[in-house]
Scaffold this motif. Sequence first.
Motif, PDB file in Angstrom:
ATOM      1  N   UNK A 132       2.991   6.176   4.728  1.00 53.45           N
ATOM      2  CA  UNK A 132       3.483   5.905   3.378  1.00 53.45           C
ATOM      3  C   UNK A 132       4.228   7.104   2.793  1.00 53.45           C
ATOM      4  N   UNK A 133       3.692   8.312   2.996  1.00 47.53           N
ATOM      5  CA  UNK A 133       4.408   9.466   2.414  1.00 47.53           C
ATOM      6  C   UNK A 133       5.678   9.779   3.199  1.00 47.53           C
ATOM      7  N   UNK A 159       7.617   7.420   4.466  1.00 48.16           N
ATOM      8  CA  UNK A 159       8.574   6.463   3.909  1.00 48.16           C
ATOM      9  C   UNK A 159       9.034   6.914   2.535  1.00 48.16           C
ATOM     10  N   UNK A 160       8.072   7.438   1.749  1.00 49.55           N
ATOM     11  CA  UNK A 160       8.420   7.951   0.432  1.00 49.55           C
ATOM     12  C   UNK A 160       9.435   9.085   0.533  1.00 49.55           C
ATOM     13  N   UNK A 220       0.867  -1.182   0.000  1.00 51.26           N
ATOM     14  CA  UNK A 220       0.000   0.000   0.000  1.00 51.26           C
ATOM     15  C   UNK A 220       0.899   1.226   0.000  1.00 51.26           C
ATOM     16  N   UNK A 221       0.901   1.979  -1.092  1.00 47.45           N
ATOM     17  CA  UNK A 221       1.811   3.114  -1.196  1.00 47.45           C
ATOM     18  C   UNK A 221       3.245   2.631  -1.059  1.00 47.45           C
ATOM     19  N   UNK A 222       3.981   3.247  -0.128  1.00 47.05           N
ATOM     20  CA  UNK A 222       5.365   2.825   0.098  1.00 47.05           C
ATOM     21  C   UNK A 222       5.503   1.760   1.180  1.00 47.05           C
ATOM     22  N   UNK A 223       4.360   1.339   1.704  1.00 43.89           N
ATOM     23  CA  UNK A 223       4.419   0.363   2.797  1.00 43.89           C
ATOM     24  C   UNK A 223       4.532  -1.042   2.220  1.00 43.89           C
TER      25      UNK A 223
END
Lengths: 127, 538
Positions: B224-225, B227-228, A66-69
């Motif tokens: 997530x962002x 980590x991005x 999920x996304x960068x996860x």
Amino acid sequence: MGNDARTPAAAASADFEEVQATQQFQELRKRHRSFVFPMAIAFLLWYFAYVILAAYAVDFMSTKVWGNINVGIIMGLLQFVTTFAITGWYVSYSNRRLDPIAADIRHGIEGHEYDKSGSSGQGGGAK
Amino acid sequence: MITIPAAVDVAALKDTTLLNMGIFALFVAVTMVIVLRASRNNKTAADYYAAGRSFTGSQNGTAIAGDYLSAASFLGITGAIAINGYDGFMYSIGFLVAWLVALLLVAELLRNTGKYTMADVLSFRLRQRPVRIAAAISTLAVCFFYLLAQMAGAGSLISLLLGISDWGGQALVIIVVGALMIMYVLIGGMKGTTWVQIIKACLLIAGAAVMTLWVLAIYGFNLSSLLGGAAEAANNPAVLNPGLQYGKTETSKLDFMSLALALVLGTAALPHVLMRFYTVPTAKEARKSVVWSIGLIGLFYIFTLVLGYGAAALVGADTIKGAPGGVNSAAPLLAFHLGGPLLLGFISAVAFATILAVVAGLTITAAASFAHDIYANVIAKGKADADTEVKVARRTVIVIGILAILGGIFANGQNVAFLVALAFAVAASANLPTIIYSLFWRRFTTQGAVWSMYGGLASAIILIALSPVVSGGATSMIKGANFAVFPLSNPGIVSIPLAFLLGWLGTVLDKRQEDPSKQAEMEVRSLTGVGAEKAVEH
């Protein structure tokens, strides 16, 4: 020496082999071991499965979910979840299944139910 | 507050030295007052070693977190995640999961059978002298390695936080840290030490929580962002995947397995952690302590994930590596980036408090082990009265304090990071097998205990001496020599199974049987808590 310098007389005069042989104590030991041993083995296997995957299955762990996860982050966070869950489970198991029976045996010993014959109340020191 | 700098100006850190010192002095003043107040009731040996068994489970759990979350956890893991990405996070997981061993197998049974030290439990049903001596030696070894790592770490931390880069200045600060630690332990005993750890744990977790929320807010509370952002700043998407640090070669993978084994099995056998379980009145409170510490430590390690990747994204790995203090500077630099000098000052003071609290906990453990196990039970053969024993413990505190200061000054600037891993490996090899066997294996004998403890201790230390951390590598302690015949930097994968094997072998080959009535007493006491010393009334 050391350990029982302040042991209450009841504990010093008790015949622990007699207590150990009682069905009640055997039951307590069985309940304790039948929970902690499988649980300890389970969490160690789960932890080492995770560590081995991280070392030898990098591609799998790097799969984005999920996304960068990725799988690695999720499995890492799941280690936290299982640790908290096992902790909670053990506490509730102890409160329900271990503490009442342990307290019962303890009160029995403190009430001199298991005193060695001929040494009741003397508490002559176990060592 | 001044505006947040776009990038961290490392040179500007020096201007905050005075503020850092001020906040730290405030911490010392407040804790000293509390230690003085707490010490007024220190009369008996139980007061001095076990704080009169008067702490509640939640207080003790917080103190355990304070004892356990060392500077290596806070600064080291944050830095490791910031630079090596995912592999750093795996430390956090190992350090947390390990607590289940303590919860399920050790804490309550130990509280019920011991009095002050680990050796109390191990020698309960075996022959006192040989087992006590072995347990005390391994306790002192673990404390020594851990203490040396903390004191040497203090030196490099100072160069970053106070801007003192010359050797003499750092030595002076190590002396101040050591002297403060001696005062806390001497005056406050276990009670004072516990309060220092409780205060420090609250400050550390609060500080980490503020920074975590701040970082998450910057990324719209979207992991997530964040980590991005970290992957983008590192210009390497692999920071989100395992393997950056340990995945290089087959040897390094095996090395990580070995480290993981030592972390997960060592925690529940660290003598300074075990000793904390005696400060509570009952096994139920010991259980509650572990539950609290698992909660707090788990929370903190979740924070490290955000802080580490946050430092990677907002400060950048190159800035961190270039700053004085290197990897360890990730958390302070992130604090400076977020909250300017004030937050940096607060976090720096917390880092100092961390070192102080951890060395205090180690010192009282080592002193208790020497006074209670070696002096009272072996030298004086159990005839020393409690007052003399406490007097010996206090003198030992001063000796250990001075040794720690000298060791810290001598080891300052050396690569001693391996010492913490070694302390865990020794704890897991020398202590854990005997703890488990004597609690759960009826047949276990003195010979098994002695073989396992000395075998585990010796194999861990010998393997480290023959490993690349000591010789033969670019970052080795001894340069220009190569006697590294053992390829791994972490001995646990060999020494832990070996110690378990020796414990079994020593027992089955032992012709002597142990007293079955002592075994029965230990088993009944460990599970029911009968005869365990209750809280001391004041």
